[in-house]
Structure formats: C-alpha cells, structure tokens
Scaffold this motif. Structure first.
Motif, short mmCIF file in Angstrom:
data_model
loop_
_atom_site.label_atom_id
_atom_site.label_comp_id
_atom_site.label_asym_id
_atom_site.label_seq_id
_atom_site.Cartn_x
_atom_site.Cartn_y
_atom_site.Cartn_z
N THR A 1 0.21 -1.32 0.20
CA THR A 1 0.37 -0.11 0.05
C THR A 1 1.32 1.42 -0.09
O THR A 1 0.39 2.36 -0.06
CB THR A 1 -0.80 0.00 1.14
OG1 THR A 1 -0.20 0.07 2.48
CG2 THR A 1 -1.57 -1.46 1.26
N TYR B 1 -5.02 5.06 9.20
CA TYR B 1 -6.17 5.41 7.96
C TYR B 1 -7.07 4.41 8.28
O TYR B 1 -8.01 4.89 7.90
CB TYR B 1 -5.12 4.78 6.18
CG TYR B 1 -5.30 5.30 5.56
CD1 TYR B 1 -5.90 6.70 4.92
CD2 TYR B 1 -5.23 4.23 4.66
CE1 TYR B 1 -6.35 7.01 3.89
CE2 TYR B 1 -6.15 4.70 3.35
CZ TYR B 1 -6.88 6.28 3.11
OH TYR B 1 -7.46 6.25 1.98
N GLU C 1 -10.60 6.61 8.04
CA GLU C 1 -10.80 6.60 6.09
C GLU C 1 -12.28 5.70 6.17
O GLU C 1 -13.09 5.60 5.29
CB GLU C 1 -9.61 6.18 5.41
CG GLU C 1 -10.23 6.90 3.54
CD GLU C 1 -10.85 7.85 3.71
OE1 GLU C 1 -10.40 9.11 3.89
OE2 GLU C 1 -11.69 8.18 2.57
N ASP D 1 -12.62 0.23 -0.61
CA ASP D 1 -12.25 1.92 -1.18
C ASP D 1 -11.65 2.58 -0.66
O ASP D 1 -11.01 3.63 -1.37
CB ASP D 1 -13.57 2.28 0.27
CG ASP D 1 -15.32 1.49 -1.14
OD1 ASP D 1 -15.13 0.53 -1.92
OD2 ASP D 1 -15.70 1.42 -0.20
N ALA D 2 -10.95 2.53 0.59
CA ALA D 2 -9.57 2.92 1.48
C ALA D 2 -8.59 2.98 0.47
O ALA D 2 -7.69 3.62 -0.11
CB ALA D 2 -10.09 2.99 3.14
N ALA E 1 -7.40 1.74 -2.81
CA ALA E 1 -8.59 2.90 -3.79
C ALA E 1 -7.87 4.24 -3.99
O ALA E 1 -7.78 4.88 -4.22
CB ALA E 1 -9.42 2.36 -3.90
N LYS E 2 -8.45 4.77 -2.44
CA LYS E 2 -8.04 5.97 -2.23
C LYS E 2 -6.55 6.92 -2.30
O LYS E 2 -6.25 7.53 -2.21
CB LYS E 2 -8.43 6.49 -1.30
CG LYS E 2 -10.49 6.74 -2.08
CD LYS E 2 -10.82 7.51 -1.20
CE LYS E 2 -12.16 7.40 -0.57
NZ LYS E 2 -13.29 6.98 0.72
N ILE E 3 -5.66 5.38 -1.67
CA ILE E 3 -4.47 6.40 -1.52
C ILE E 3 -3.39 7.20 -2.79
O ILE E 3 -3.35 6.16 -3.85
CB ILE E 3 -3.60 4.86 -0.44
CG1 ILE E 3 -4.25 4.55 0.25
CG2 ILE E 3 -2.15 4.88 -0.89
CD1 ILE E 3 -3.78 3.20 0.94
#
Ligand SMILES: Cc1ncc(COP(=O)(O)O)c(C=O)c1O
Length: 387
Positions: free
Chosen positions: A329, A339, A343, A382-383, A385-387
């Motif tokens: 990640t 996180y 998140e 989902d979280a 994917a936002k990194i």
C-alpha cells in the motif's frame, strides 16, 4: 511522583488503546467495525454460566487456596494429562485470574537482571514487556512470513548463550495464526535439554486450530521437569471477562508461583473456578461449533484481503487472526492502521505493536460476524483505492 526505574521498561498491549480510540470515535457518531480486540464475540456457553450462578447461590463467595480450589486443580490435571499424554498431579497446577499472570509470575520467578529470554517476534506483546521489566534481555525469534510464521529452529540454537534462561513459545500463535510443527517442538525440546533451559509454552489457542491436532510442547519427551504450560478458558470457552487461566509446571515451581499469587491476588475468584470445572467437564460442542464458525470467517476474510491490491495475506492455521502484509500500500503498518480507522471505520492493530519484526503487517481479528467482515472488506478496499 517519582516512579521506579523499571516502570520505564514496562510495555503494554496496544489492543486496549486502539479499542479506547475506536470507542471515542463511536461516541462522536462514527461507525467502527471492531477487528482489533482478541476475543471471541460469542457468549460464554450457558452451562458454564449456570454453574457459576449455582456456585454463587451456594455461597462460593469466599477466599479459597491461592493455587485454586482442589476440584478445579484436579479437573485441569486430568484434562492436561489426557490431552498431552503425560502424568499431571493437581499439585502442579496453579489457577490464576486469566492466563496472563502465569507469564508475569513465571518471568518474575525465573529470570534475573542480565539474563536472556528467547521469545517470538512478532508475538504477544506482554512477553517482551515483562522480559524488559525484570531487566533481562529479550532475544527475538523472528517469525517470517515465508516460513509460515514459524521461526527457524537453527536460529534458536544459534541464539542460545550461557545467559539464556527461558524460551517462550506460542502455538497456535498470536498475532500470525502460525502453528509450530512437531519436528520444531522436538528440536526446541532438544535445545532446552542440552542447555538446561526452561520453556514457557503458551497454548491458549490450543482448540482454535483449522488443520490437524494440537501438538503440545508438554508432550515432548523428557521436558516435563522444565516446562510451564500456560493455558486458560478465555479463548476456548469465550470467557475473556471471567479472568480464569492456569499454569501447569513442576511441583517445586508451583509452590513459588503460588506464593506470588498469595502476594498479589490472594486467589482467583472462587465461583468462576466452579464455572471452570463445568467448562472442562461439561459438554464441549459449543466450543467446537465456535471454532467451525471461526473457520468460515477465516475463509471470508483471507481471500477478501488478498483481493485488495497492495495486500497479501497468508492463510492462518490457528487462532482467530489474519496477519496480512500491507507494504504494497506504500504506507507503514502504523499509518495504515490509523488510516483504516479514520477512513474505513475499521479498527485493526499494526503489526509492529507485536514487536519490531511485525513491521509491514497488520493484525485483523476475525472474531466478528461474516456480515461485518464483508462490510469491513468493502470499506478497506474503498479506502485503499483512495491512497
Ligand atoms: C498468546 C496469548 N497468550 C495469553 C493471553 C492471555 O489470555 P487471558 O489472560 O485472557 O487468559 C492472550 C490473550 O489475548 C494471548 O493472545
């Protein structure tokens, strides 16, 4: 107030801190899925609760002998003898409020300043904390992902020095779900005999096993005079809040561990010990059903984690924890755990809270419903994917 110097060396268990942080977020109205705390989410089986109720009504509310009520010591001796295939007398059993005090007492009783103790890393954080507290040197046995989170027994042999006093092992293991093979246990026994070492074998997850039979260190040949078996009721019978555990050890050591009990707790709550007798002697089906449910959950969480880019998760063979590698990640394990809480609304523990060699991993407790695990997986995906 000036604290004793040793207090600066005392560690902690991060699970309780993360739980407190998660609860604070919940108080602000945020929804959190709890995958941080290491306890079965099931209720204690009703026959055990009824036995405690009967004991209370019958007046089992007084002090009892520091080492435990004779009936429970006898039941534990019989259970241990039967499951380990060795002779065990009630005099070898010390009952404690939870299994954790056995760690504390064994290290206090056996380890001196400057001694060395071999222990699993990543591992249950209290081992390292207590070794440091008494002024001894913690010598890590590194659990590697590529070895199925077992340590290299050759490395164990190399790390023994004239100052080594104690080896701590844990199978099935927290936080990795790893299980020690019989060959490894035999070799640990050889090392312990050759170098006259004591072994503290933490087997609190003995029943939460997904392949084969539990192999106990106490079953190894000629080690009964140098082994402390740490076991308890918290995980097997969903009794974490009752505080009931025990150690099985050579009788000469049990006398001293009992004296530590007299000096600290006096004794373990009497009526909970009667519940312990029922747990061991009553029907076992609820406990085995719980393990089957953990298996179903494991088979949801592990493939689900592996489907998320940047996460790689080995299949745990025991306990109720997944220990995925999250290096992909791009975040540190601590940052990633924070996180996920903020998140994704998912509370997990960083691998490094289980020791230096847990860095790059997180611990996910799957002692939660399949519905919540699926929700957590979707939120984590989902979280990430936002990194
Ligand atoms: C490896 C290990 N040993 C011992 C314990 C202590 O269990 P208890 O004191 O609840 O019996 C735990 C609890 O999380 C554990 O994970």
């Amino acid at each position: 107030m000036k604290l004793a110097e040793a207090m600066s060396r005392l560690g902690t268990e991060t699970a309780f801190e993360v739980l407190a942080r998660a609860r604070a977020l919940e108080a602000q109205g945020k929804e959190i899925i709890h995958l941080e705390i290491g306890e079965p989410d099931f209720d204690t089986p009703s026959n055990i609760i009824e036995a405690a109720g009967t004991a209370l009504m019958e007046g089992m509310t007084h002090y009892c002998p520091s080492a435990g009520i004779p009936e429970l010591r006898q039941a534990i001796a019989e259970y241990t003898a039967e499951t380990r295939g060795v002779n065990v007398t009630p005099e070898q059993v010390v009952v404690t409020p939870g299994a954790k005090p056995i760690m504390f007492f064994a290290i206090l009783a056996l380890v001196e300043e400057g001694d060395e103790v071999l222990y699993p890393n990543p591992g249950f954080p209290i081992y390292e904390s207590m070794i440091n507290f008494v002024g001894a040197k913690p010598v890590p046995l590194v659990l590697e992902e590529k070895r199925g989170f077992c340590f290299d027994v050759a490395e164990l042999r190399e790390k023994v020095t004239p100052r080594t006093r104690l080896i701590i092992i844990n199978t099935p293991q927290n936080p990795t779900g790893g299980v020690l093979a019989r060959d490894d246990l035999e070799e640990i026994a050889n090392v312990a005999r050759e170098h006259d070492l004591v072994v503290l074998s933490d087997e609190v997850y003995e029943r939460i096993l997904y392949e084969g039979e539990h192999v106990s260190f106490l079953s190894m040949p000629d080690v009964q005079d140098r082994t402390i078996l740490l076991n308890g009721f918290s995980k097997t019978y969903a009794m974490t809040g009752w505080r009931l555990g025990y150690g099985v050890m050579p009788e000469e050591l049990a006398v001293h561990i009992t004296r530590l009990m007299t000096n600290s707790n006096s004794c373990t709550a009497t009526f909970t010990q009667w519940a312990g007798v029922e747990a061991l002697e009553g029907p076992q089906d609820t406990s085995y059903k719980m393990v089957e449910e953990f298996r179903r959950r494991r088979d949801v969480i592990v493939p689900g984690l592996n489907a998320i880019e940047g996460i790689r998760c080995a299949m745990p063979r025991g306990a109720f924890y997944a220990f995925p590698n999250v290096e992909g990640t791009g975040m540190t394990d601590k940052d990633f755990a924070n996180y996920l809480m903020e998140e994704a609304g998912v509370a997990v523990l960083s691998g490094s809270s289980f020791g230096k060699y847990g860095g790059g991993f997180i611990r996910v407790s799957y002692a939660n419903s399949i519905e919540n695990l699926e929700k957590a997986l979707a939120n984590i995906a989902d979280a990430v994917a936002k990194i």
